[in-house]
Design a protein around this motif. Sequence first.
Motif, PDB file in Angstrom:
ATOM      1  N   TYR A  50       0.791  -1.094  -0.022  1.00 42.34           N
ATOM      2  CA  TYR A  50       0.064  -0.150   0.053  1.00 42.34           C
ATOM      3  C   TYR A  50       0.934   1.184   0.034  1.00 42.34           C
ATOM      4  CZ  TYR A  50      -3.230   3.606   1.602  1.00 42.34           C
ATOM      5  OH  TYR A  50      -3.951   4.612   1.594  1.00 42.34           O
ATOM      6  N   ASN A  52       3.967   1.299  -0.966  1.00 45.59           N
ATOM      7  CA  ASN A  52       4.591   1.529  -2.133  1.00 45.59           C
ATOM      8  C   ASN A  52       3.884   2.103  -3.412  1.00 45.59           C
ATOM      9  OD1 ASN A  52       6.756   1.057  -4.174  1.00 45.59           O
ATOM     10  ND2 ASN A  52       6.159  -0.826  -4.427  1.00 45.59           N
ATOM     11  N   LYS A  53       2.529   1.855  -3.466  1.00 41.74           N
ATOM     12  CA  LYS A  53       1.741   2.360  -4.432  1.00 41.74           C
ATOM     13  C   LYS A  53       1.527   3.639  -4.259  1.00 41.74           C
ATOM     14  CE  LYS A  53      -1.066  -1.656  -5.922  1.00 41.74           C
ATOM     15  NZ  LYS A  53      -2.352  -2.307  -6.106  1.00 41.74           N
ATOM     16  N   LYS A  54       1.385   4.212  -2.853  1.00 41.14           N
ATOM     17  CA  LYS A  54       1.278   5.700  -2.709  1.00 41.14           C
ATOM     18  C   LYS A  54       2.552   6.553  -3.059  1.00 41.14           C
ATOM     19  CE  LYS A  54      -3.096   5.904  -1.211  1.00 41.14           C
ATOM     20  NZ  LYS A  54      -3.955   6.535  -1.808  1.00 41.14           N
ATOM     21  N   THR A  55       3.619   6.035  -2.683  1.00 43.31           N
ATOM     22  CA  THR A  55       4.757   6.882  -2.901  1.00 43.31           C
ATOM     23  C   THR A  55       4.960   6.674  -4.337  1.00 43.31           C
ATOM     24  OG1 THR A  55       6.107   4.703  -2.191  1.00 43.31           O
ATOM     25  CG2 THR A  55       5.658   6.519  -0.538  1.00 43.31           C
ATOM     26  N   LEU A  56       4.935   5.716  -5.035  1.00 50.32           N
ATOM     27  CA  LEU A  56       5.188   5.473  -6.741  1.00 50.32           C
ATOM     28  C   LEU A  56       4.314   6.372  -7.704  1.00 50.32           C
ATOM     29  CD1 LEU A  56       6.771   1.916  -6.808  1.00 50.32           C
ATOM     30  CD2 LEU A  56       7.982   4.501  -6.566  1.00 50.32           C
ATOM     31  N   GLN A  57       3.164   6.810  -7.031  1.00 50.74           N
ATOM     32  CA  GLN A  57       2.277   7.284  -7.922  1.00 50.74           C
ATOM     33  C   GLN A  57       2.925   8.841  -8.196  1.00 50.74           C
ATOM     34  OE1 GLN A  57      -1.501   7.730  -5.950  1.00 50.74           O
ATOM     35  NE2 GLN A  57      -2.243   5.626  -6.724  1.00 50.74           N
ATOM     36  N   LYS A  58       2.823   9.265  -9.791  1.00 49.22           N
ATOM     37  CA  LYS A  58       3.378  10.402  -9.951  1.00 49.22           C
ATOM     38  C   LYS A  58       2.165  11.356 -10.115  1.00 49.22           C
ATOM     39  CE  LYS A  58       7.194   8.449 -12.532  1.00 49.22           C
ATOM     40  NZ  LYS A  58       7.784   8.373 -14.070  1.00 49.22           N
ATOM     41  N   PRO A  59       2.540  12.761  -9.446  1.00 51.04           N
ATOM     42  CA  PRO A  59       1.528  13.582  -9.643  1.00 51.04           C
ATOM     43  C   PRO A  59       1.135  14.006 -11.167  1.00 51.04           C
ATOM     44  CG  PRO A  59       3.276  14.563  -8.615  1.00 51.04           C
ATOM     45  CD  PRO A  59       3.741  13.309  -8.608  1.00 51.04           C
ATOM     46  N   ASN A  60      -0.156  14.206 -11.378  1.00 52.03           N
ATOM     47  CA  ASN A  60      -0.416  14.698 -12.797  1.00 52.03           C
ATOM     48  C   ASN A  60      -0.354  16.318 -12.935  1.00 52.03           C
ATOM     49  OD1 ASN A  60      -1.234  12.180 -13.439  1.00 52.03           O
ATOM     50  ND2 ASN A  60      -3.518  12.453 -12.704  1.00 52.03           N
TER      51      ASN A  60
END
Length: 136
Positions: A50, A52-60
């Motif tokens: 969880y 990892n998914k949050k930290t690897l999301q790139k802001p749009n």
Amino acid sequence: MKKTVLVFGLLILALLLMFQFSKYAVISGDLKVELIVASIAIVFFFIGVYINKKTLQKPNTPIEEISHKRIKELDISNREYEVLQKIAEGLSNKEIAQSLFLSESTIKTHVSNLLVKLDAKRRTQAVKKAKSFQIL
């Protein structure tokens, strides 16, 4: 920052609660140690996935278009623009000269012209202004 501190605080709290539960379960003889360790591992695996998914999301963030009109307004030549791009990459005059197959004195001339055209005193200030003019 507050969110990160809160998440890690909750993780530590969950870890402490699991250790207390495992201590109780072992003392009472209800569960085997292997099952406790496996359950703790599974919980932290999913927490890790969880996070990892949050930290690897790139802001749009919208990609800004380069303003070619502004480049022409500033009367920046194609070669000067290439030099400006190399300055933005952090290259020295010597490195820029080698990559563009020019002499170092030619690069110095282009840098001087860029500083005048962008009304900057230093290379870093020129890059900053170029980004604000949306030409980089």
